[in-house]
Write an enzyme that holds these catalytic residues in place. Structure first.
Site, PDB file in Angstrom:
ATOM      1  N   TYR A  81      29.717 -37.191 -42.808  1.00 40.99           N
ATOM      2  CA  TYR A  81      31.030 -36.662 -43.193  1.00 40.99           C
ATOM      3  C   TYR A  81      31.779 -36.101 -42.008  1.00 40.99           C
ATOM      4  CZ  TYR A  81      29.315 -36.780 -48.047  1.00 40.99           C
ATOM      5  OH  TYR A  81      28.831 -37.151 -49.263  1.00 40.99           O
ATOM      6  N   LYS A 123       3.978 -15.016 -53.930  1.00 37.81           N
ATOM      7  CA  LYS A 123       5.300 -15.012 -54.579  1.00 37.81           C
ATOM      8  C   LYS A 123       6.085 -16.257 -54.176  1.00 37.81           C
ATOM      9  CE  LYS A 123       7.201 -12.237 -50.777  1.00 37.81           C
ATOM     10  NZ  LYS A 123       7.586 -10.865 -50.355  1.00 37.81           N
TER      11      LYS A 123
HETATM   12  C1  LIG Z   1       6.636 -10.516 -49.328  1.00 34.04           C
HETATM   13  C2  LIG Z   1       5.890  -9.268 -49.277  1.00 34.04           C
HETATM   14  C3  LIG Z   1       4.753  -9.145 -48.462  1.00 34.04           C
HETATM   15  C4  LIG Z   1       4.310 -10.206 -47.483  1.00 34.04           C
HETATM   16  O1  LIG Z   1       5.013  -9.998 -46.284  1.00 34.04           O
HETATM   17  P1  LIG Z   1       4.709 -10.923 -45.004  1.00 34.04           P
HETATM   18  O2  LIG Z   1       5.529 -10.285 -43.930  1.00 34.04           O
HETATM   19  O3  LIG Z   1       5.175 -12.277 -45.374  1.00 34.04           O
HETATM   20  O4  LIG Z   1       3.266 -10.841 -44.778  1.00 34.04           O
HETATM   21  C5  LIG Z   1       4.017  -7.973 -48.545  1.00 34.04           C
HETATM   22  N1  LIG Z   1       4.391  -6.969 -49.370  1.00 34.04           N
HETATM   23  C6  LIG Z   1       5.490  -7.049 -50.135  1.00 34.04           C
HETATM   24  C7  LIG Z   1       5.856  -5.911 -51.019  1.00 34.04           C
HETATM   25  C8  LIG Z   1       6.290  -8.184 -50.119  1.00 34.04           C
HETATM   26  O5  LIG Z   1       7.384  -8.249 -50.882  1.00 34.04           O
END
Ligand SMILES: *Cc1c(COP(=O)(O)O)cnc(C)c1O
Length: 380
Positions: A265, A34
């Site tokens: 800044y 993702k």
């Molecule tokens: C993002 C996500 C993961 C991965 O989690 P990590 O802690 O990065 O391994 C797994 N399952 C779901 C449903 C997620 O949204």
């Protein structure tokens, strides 16, 4: 090359991490790609992970799943966050499993399947304590009941039952045990309603590596895939994970300044001695959190040099002290490694920004080019 910075992604590190993780879990591995593969490039990471033995891909949205398919990635894929108005027909046609948490969504998925005359592959999500997505309490038996009815009618096949943990970095805590028990009860309800899921999954990276009871058939691996130790180690940690991304740039301006010189800044920083300032063409629009000005450091001239003054949208200033820095000198913002005699790691950047490494990685902006090392022929 005309970009101002590059995120170099070592796909061999991704592959090595897949092998390291599966050797510990002994289960199937879902590579969670993702948010464009946590900023590493979803398609490239997916291919590397599949080559190394991952069997599933996990994404948040339908759009992300379809991006993988458009690139020719055909491996089993689960997408888990949808609006009920999403075009589920596209997912069904693309052979993508749909994570379903509510009856509202389930009805939409079934409508789309009926229109196509093809059953949708569905994975039902239970809420075991996170209070985000997934069905909790009485909603779970209701969701399961509808799913079983639709499965009998041929509109769907319930391929999976799954959930997500609240904070799995604490194996053996009562909270983890309670969530596993809630999940097992949800599974029992699903099976007694007549569902027969092939794929039961609960664990993310931390749980997969530390809590065997959470592993079931498959582990959904995000942060560890990218080589970040889920238990907070700044380097490879006890599982030998290899950070895949190196964020690098080079010096675009250098000036020797006297004591009392204001920097950036404000100025929020004034030099207290004569020093050399090096300008980097990276700012908060590229993912360097603004709060890290005055806290963070980069690797320049074989040393860690602090970022001084406010980080601007497009640039920041490094105090190189008396180092003989010149325009064009390479800079590593973060990369693999450990200890002060190495470039900072993304874990250190997360500490400087009071956040987690996930937010740093996914925050690397679109102006930063992604360069993939070891990207082989397009197979998968
Ligand atoms: C993002 C996500 C993961 C991965 O989690 P990590 O802690 O990065 O391994 C797994 N399952 C779901 C449903 C997620 O949204």
């Amino acid at each position: 090359m005309n970009t101002l910075a590059e995120a170099v992604v070592d796909l061999e590190a991704i592959a090595g991490n897949v092998r390291a993780i599966t050797s510990v879990t002994g289960t199937d591995l879902m590579a969670v790609v993702k948010a464009d593969g946590f900023g590493h490039g979803a398609v490239q990471v997916a291919r590397a992970a599949l080559r190394a033995g991952a069997t599933w891909l996990g994404v948040t949205s339908a759009a992300e799943a379809l991006t993988l398919r458009a690139a020719g990635v055909t491996a089993p894929t689960l997408s888990w966050l949808h609006r009920p108005t999403d075009d589920f027909g596209k997912l069904i046609n693309a052979g993508v499993d749909v994570g379903v948490s509510t009856t509202t969504h389930l009805h939409s998925v079934v409508d789309a399947a009926h229109l196509l005359g093809v059953p949708a592959m569905v994975q039902l999500k239970a809420d075991t304590g996170l209070s985000r997505n997934g069905a909790a309490g009485d909603d779970w038996p209701e969701l399961v009941g509808w799913a079983r009815k639709y499965e009998r009618e041929g509109g769907i096949r319930v391929r999976g039952v799954w959930s997500h943990l609240i904070d799995a970095d604490l194996p053996g805590t009562p909270e983890l045990n309670r969530q596993v028990a809630t999940f097992e009860e949800a599974l029992r309800i699903a099976r007694s309603a007549g569902l027969d899921p092939d794929l039961v999954h609960l664990a993310n990276s931390a749980a997969a590596l530390s809590a065997p009871r959470t592993r079931f058939d498959l582990c959904r691996i995000g942060i560890a895939l990218y080589g970040v130790d889920p238990f907070g180690a700044s380097g490879p940690g006890e599982f030998g994970l290899q950070a895949a991304m190196t964020l690098r740039t080079s010096v675009v301006n250098v000036k020797r300044v006297p004591a009392g010189t204001g920097v950036s800044y404000g100025p929020e920083h004034v030099t207290d001695a004569p020093t050399t300032l090096a300008l980097l063409p990276l700012g908060y629009a590229d993912g360097l959190p603004r709060v890290t000005g005055g806290r963070a450091a980069v690797w320049l001239g074989g040393r860690r040099c602090p970022i001084v003054g406010r980080i601007a949208m497009d640039q920041c200033v490094v105090d190189a002290g008396d180092l003989p820095v010149t325009i064009g000198d390479p800079v590593v913002v973060f990369g693999p490694g450990e200890g002060d005699q190495n470039p900072p790691t993304v874990v250190e950047w997360a500490r400087w920004a009071d956040t987690n490494p996930h937010e740093i990685l996914t925050g690397i902006g679109p102006r930063v080019a992604r360069d993939h090392l070891h990207e082989r022929a397009r197979i998968s």
